[in-house]
Design a protein around this motif. Structure first.
Motif, PDB file in Angstrom:
ATOM      1  N   LEU A  72       4.495   6.692  -5.291  1.00 20.96           N
ATOM      2  CA  LEU A  72       5.862   6.264  -5.562  1.00 20.96           C
ATOM      3  C   LEU A  72       5.968   5.931  -6.921  1.00 20.96           C
ATOM      4  O   LEU A  72       6.959   6.546  -7.601  1.00 20.96           O
ATOM      5  CB  LEU A  72       6.380   5.110  -4.650  1.00 20.96           C
ATOM      6  CG  LEU A  72       7.848   4.548  -5.042  1.00 20.96           C
ATOM      7  CD1 LEU A  72       8.688   5.694  -5.035  1.00 20.96           C
ATOM      8  CD2 LEU A  72       7.927   3.463  -4.179  1.00 20.96           C
ATOM      9  N   ARG A  73       5.158   5.073  -7.608  1.00 19.38           N
ATOM     10  CA  ARG A  73       5.289   4.752  -8.959  1.00 19.38           C
ATOM     11  C   ARG A  73       4.982   5.818  -9.888  1.00 19.38           C
ATOM     12  O   ARG A  73       5.911   6.099 -10.790  1.00 19.38           O
ATOM     13  CB  ARG A  73       4.477   3.414  -9.264  1.00 19.38           C
ATOM     14  CG  ARG A  73       4.789   2.951 -10.487  1.00 19.38           C
ATOM     15  CD  ARG A  73       3.487   1.855 -11.079  1.00 19.38           C
ATOM     16  NE  ARG A  73       4.363   1.167 -12.286  1.00 19.38           N
ATOM     17  CZ  ARG A  73       3.299   0.563 -13.178  1.00 19.38           C
ATOM     18  NH1 ARG A  73       2.128   0.583 -12.922  1.00 19.38           N
ATOM     19  NH2 ARG A  73       4.072   0.321 -14.340  1.00 19.38           N
ATOM     20  N   ALA A  74       4.125   6.684  -9.466  1.00 19.37           N
ATOM     21  CA  ALA A  74       3.812   7.734 -10.282  1.00 19.37           C
ATOM     22  C   ALA A  74       4.906   8.662 -10.511  1.00 19.37           C
ATOM     23  O   ALA A  74       5.299   9.139 -11.560  1.00 19.37           O
ATOM     24  CB  ALA A  74       2.553   8.698  -9.917  1.00 19.37           C
ATOM     25  N   VAL A  75       5.631   8.853  -9.543  1.00 20.62           N
ATOM     26  CA  VAL A  75       6.809   9.939  -9.449  1.00 20.62           C
ATOM     27  C   VAL A  75       7.870   9.359 -10.208  1.00 20.62           C
ATOM     28  O   VAL A  75       8.429  10.144 -10.807  1.00 20.62           O
ATOM     29  CB  VAL A  75       7.224   9.982  -7.871  1.00 20.62           C
ATOM     30  CG1 VAL A  75       8.569  10.963  -8.027  1.00 20.62           C
ATOM     31  CG2 VAL A  75       6.111  10.909  -7.354  1.00 20.62           C
ATOM     32  N   PRO A 130      -0.949   2.209  -9.319  1.00 17.41           N
ATOM     33  CA  PRO A 130       0.101   2.302  -8.247  1.00 17.41           C
ATOM     34  C   PRO A 130       0.469   1.006  -7.493  1.00 17.41           C
ATOM     35  O   PRO A 130       0.084   0.067  -7.701  1.00 17.41           O
ATOM     36  CB  PRO A 130      -0.810   3.297  -7.018  1.00 17.41           C
ATOM     37  CG  PRO A 130      -2.115   2.935  -7.215  1.00 17.41           C
ATOM     38  CD  PRO A 130      -2.325   2.565  -8.842  1.00 17.41           C
ATOM     39  N   VAL A 131       1.720   1.082  -6.587  1.00 20.80           N
ATOM     40  CA  VAL A 131       2.162   0.013  -5.762  1.00 20.80           C
ATOM     41  C   VAL A 131       1.398  -0.042  -4.493  1.00 20.80           C
ATOM     42  O   VAL A 131       1.233   1.207  -3.916  1.00 20.80           O
ATOM     43  CB  VAL A 131       3.533   0.370  -5.555  1.00 20.80           C
ATOM     44  CG1 VAL A 131       3.988  -0.959  -4.613  1.00 20.80           C
ATOM     45  CG2 VAL A 131       4.355   0.185  -6.683  1.00 20.80           C
ATOM     46  N   PRO A 132       0.559  -0.922  -4.125  1.00 19.80           N
ATOM     47  CA  PRO A 132       0.069  -1.022  -2.871  1.00 19.80           C
ATOM     48  C   PRO A 132       0.623  -0.619  -1.725  1.00 19.80           C
ATOM     49  O   PRO A 132       1.952  -0.836  -1.780  1.00 19.80           O
ATOM     50  CB  PRO A 132      -0.530  -2.439  -2.744  1.00 19.80           C
ATOM     51  CG  PRO A 132      -0.481  -2.982  -4.188  1.00 19.80           C
ATOM     52  CD  PRO A 132       0.614  -2.252  -4.892  1.00 19.80           C
ATOM     53  N   THR A 169       5.276  -1.174  -0.731  1.00 20.67           N
ATOM     54  CA  THR A 169       6.082   0.008  -1.039  1.00 20.67           C
ATOM     55  C   THR A 169       7.496  -0.455  -0.579  1.00 20.67           C
ATOM     56  O   THR A 169       8.472  -0.161  -0.859  1.00 20.67           O
ATOM     57  CB  THR A 169       5.555   1.041  -0.408  1.00 20.67           C
ATOM     58  OG1 THR A 169       4.341   1.762  -1.008  1.00 20.67           O
ATOM     59  CG2 THR A 169       6.707   2.269  -0.541  1.00 20.67           C
ATOM     60  N   ALA A 170       7.283  -1.052   0.777  1.00 17.90           N
ATOM     61  CA  ALA A 170       8.718  -1.189   1.457  1.00 17.90           C
ATOM     62  C   ALA A 170       9.590  -2.357   0.665  1.00 17.90           C
ATOM     63  O   ALA A 170      10.577  -2.311   0.689  1.00 17.90           O
ATOM     64  CB  ALA A 170       8.357  -1.755   2.986  1.00 17.90           C
ATOM     65  N   ASP A 171       8.653  -3.140   0.045  1.00 12.26           N
ATOM     66  CA  ASP A 171       9.443  -4.522  -0.844  1.00 12.26           C
ATOM     67  C   ASP A 171      10.021  -3.459  -1.956  1.00 12.26           C
ATOM     68  O   ASP A 171      11.349  -4.008  -2.414  1.00 12.26           O
ATOM     69  CB  ASP A 171       8.276  -5.327  -1.576  1.00 12.26           C
ATOM     70  CG  ASP A 171       7.702  -6.096  -0.535  1.00 12.26           C
ATOM     71  OD1 ASP A 171       8.309  -6.188   0.928  1.00 12.26           O
ATOM     72  OD2 ASP A 171       6.460  -6.573  -0.710  1.00 12.26           O
ATOM     73  N   VAL A 172       9.664  -2.546  -2.698  1.00 10.67           N
ATOM     74  CA  VAL A 172      10.394  -1.893  -3.488  1.00 10.67           C
ATOM     75  C   VAL A 172      11.448  -1.068  -3.025  1.00 10.67           C
ATOM     76  O   VAL A 172      12.625  -1.386  -3.701  1.00 10.67           O
ATOM     77  CB  VAL A 172       9.317  -0.929  -4.248  1.00 10.67           C
ATOM     78  CG1 VAL A 172      10.013   0.053  -5.469  1.00 10.67           C
ATOM     79  CG2 VAL A 172       8.055  -1.330  -4.855  1.00 10.67           C
ATOM     80  N   MET A 173      11.432  -0.443  -2.052  1.00 18.23           N
ATOM     81  CA  MET A 173      12.468   0.332  -1.233  1.00 18.23           C
ATOM     82  C   MET A 173      13.659  -0.966  -1.338  1.00 18.23           C
ATOM     83  O   MET A 173      14.683  -0.569  -1.500  1.00 18.23           O
ATOM     84  CB  MET A 173      12.238   0.828  -0.256  1.00 18.23           C
ATOM     85  CG  MET A 173      11.037   1.945  -0.328  1.00 18.23           C
ATOM     86  SD  MET A 173      11.280   3.201  -1.819  1.00 18.23           S
ATOM     87  CE  MET A 173      12.286   4.084  -0.557  1.00 18.23           C
TER      88      MET A 173
END
Length: 390
Positions: A131-134, A188-190, A194-198
């Motif tokens: 996700l972060r790379a994209v 990367p985000v662990p 990922t759900a926290d970012v979203m």
């Protein structure tokens, strides 16, 4: 004089020296100007003499000596000092430079700092299924396009929810051939976060991933949603909203922006005003806890305006560097610096009490509108909304 105009002035000085037979070199297409480094002085410095020395068959210092008279005589330049092996340190007529800078920003709007035409570069960014790379690759592509490059973004894997929540897209998905390795790979985000970012949503989620440097692990907590000065994203968007509010409130008072010298008179008639309050109808917020050296709510206008103008003048250089290094975090941190310099100044824009709008107020409003344009343009390159009301 803006940094772009100064770069052209430096190139014109080289051309004049060549035409006069004092240098035998091919005139370059670009001259880099930047704030002076350690040991430098003035407003900007250029290493053009070091760049030309080999082809000129002379020492860098001698090339600098040849160029200096052609720069000293240019409009808007007050002095040129040689330092080190041949750096040209340039001092500008600050009043004229500030007026020209604001006028240039208002003319270019949110595209201030963009390349004026394509430069022929074709760049391929390829990132892993992360996700972060994209998000970093897509923001880097926006920056590269702003500097004239043609860019294609591909990823080894992609999730549709990334588009629906964070608004991120790529041009193609799949493994690239061996000659195209992954070239965007931030920490990367662990998977567990990922759900926290979203959950942060598009704007705060993208900021959480883009603001830290690529080698730093991003923080994914809801601190990015907090509406107070401890949150850098809030400060940037708040400064933008205040700049837009200044334009609306000025219209209510019957005056518009007109670039001019930002003076320290006309704010109550007591000499050098300090920023201690705001005009009726202008939103306010505490400004405690800012970084050392940042203008505060008690900063005199004489100090706040030059710091702000310097930050705005640095915007094109930051865009170019962020694009070159695929580092949108550089732009994010620069927007925070602009916002922190702007917030105390924005309190001085409107007349107070029984004051009538003056040329000074129109000049300050023009500078405020320049702030709004830079912040809006920068946030857009990061894929983040810049609301007019906050």
């Amino acid at each position: 004089m803006t940094p772009v105009e100064l770069s052209r002035t430096v190139l014109h000085a080289v051309r004049r020296a060549v035409d006069a037979g004092e240098l035998s070199v091919a005139v370059p297409t670009r001259a880099v100007v930047a704030p002076p480094g350690p040991g430098g002085c003035g407003d900007y410095a250029t290493s053009i003499a070091l760049q030309l020395a080999r082809s000129a068959g002379q020492t860098p210092f001698r090339v600098a000596e040849v160029l200096r008279p052609y720069l000293v005589g240019a409009d808007g330049i007050t002095d040129v000092v040689l330092t080190g092996p041949g750096f040209l340190n340039i001092s500008l007529d600050r009043a004229a430079a500030g007026v020209g800078l604001v006028g240039e920003i208002l003319r270019r709007g949110a595209r201030y700092g963009y390349a004026e035409q394509p430069d022929g570069r074709v760049v391929q960014l390829h990132c892993p299924h992360d996700l972060r790379a994209v998000v970093v690759a897509e923001a880097s592509a926006r920056l590269l396009r702003s500097q004239g490059a043609l860019v294609r973004v591909t990823a080894e894997g992609f999730e549709d929810v990334w588009t629906s929540v964070l608004g991120v897209t790529v041009d193609a998905v799949g493994y690239a051939p061996a000659e195209l390795p992954v070239n965007v790979r931030p920490v990367p985000v662990p998977a567990s976060e990922t759900a926290d970012v979203m959950s942060l949503g598009r704007d705060a989620g993208r900021w959480a991933l883009l603001h830290p440097a690529a080698h730093d692990r991003p923080r994914t907590s809801d601190e990015h949603l907090v509406q107070r000065e401890s949150n850098p994203l809030f400060r940037v968007r708040y400064a933008h909203a205040r700049a837009r509010a200044a334009t609306r409130n000025a219209a209510d008072l019957g005056f518009t922006a007109d670039p001019g010298p930002v003076t320290c008179t006309g704010s109550g008639g007591s000499g050098t005003p300090t920023v201690t309050g705001s005009a009726p109808g202008t939103p306010t917020a505490p400004l405690t806890g800012t970084a050392p050296g940042t203008p505060t709510a008690l900063t005199p206008l004489a100090d706040a305006a030059p710091a702000l103008l310097a930050a705005l003048a640095d915007h094109p250089r930051v865009l170019a560097a962020a694009a070159e290094h695929r580092a949108p975090d550089r732009l994010a941190r620069h927007l925070v610096a602009v916002a922190d310099a702007a917030l105390p100044f924005l309190l001085t824009v409107l007349p107070r009490g029984g004051e009538k709008p003056s040329a000074a107020h129109r000049a300050r409003l023009a500078l405020a509108e320049a702030v709004g344009a830079v912040l809006a343009g920068g946030l857009d390159l990061l894929g983040i909304d810049a609301p007019d009301h906050l």
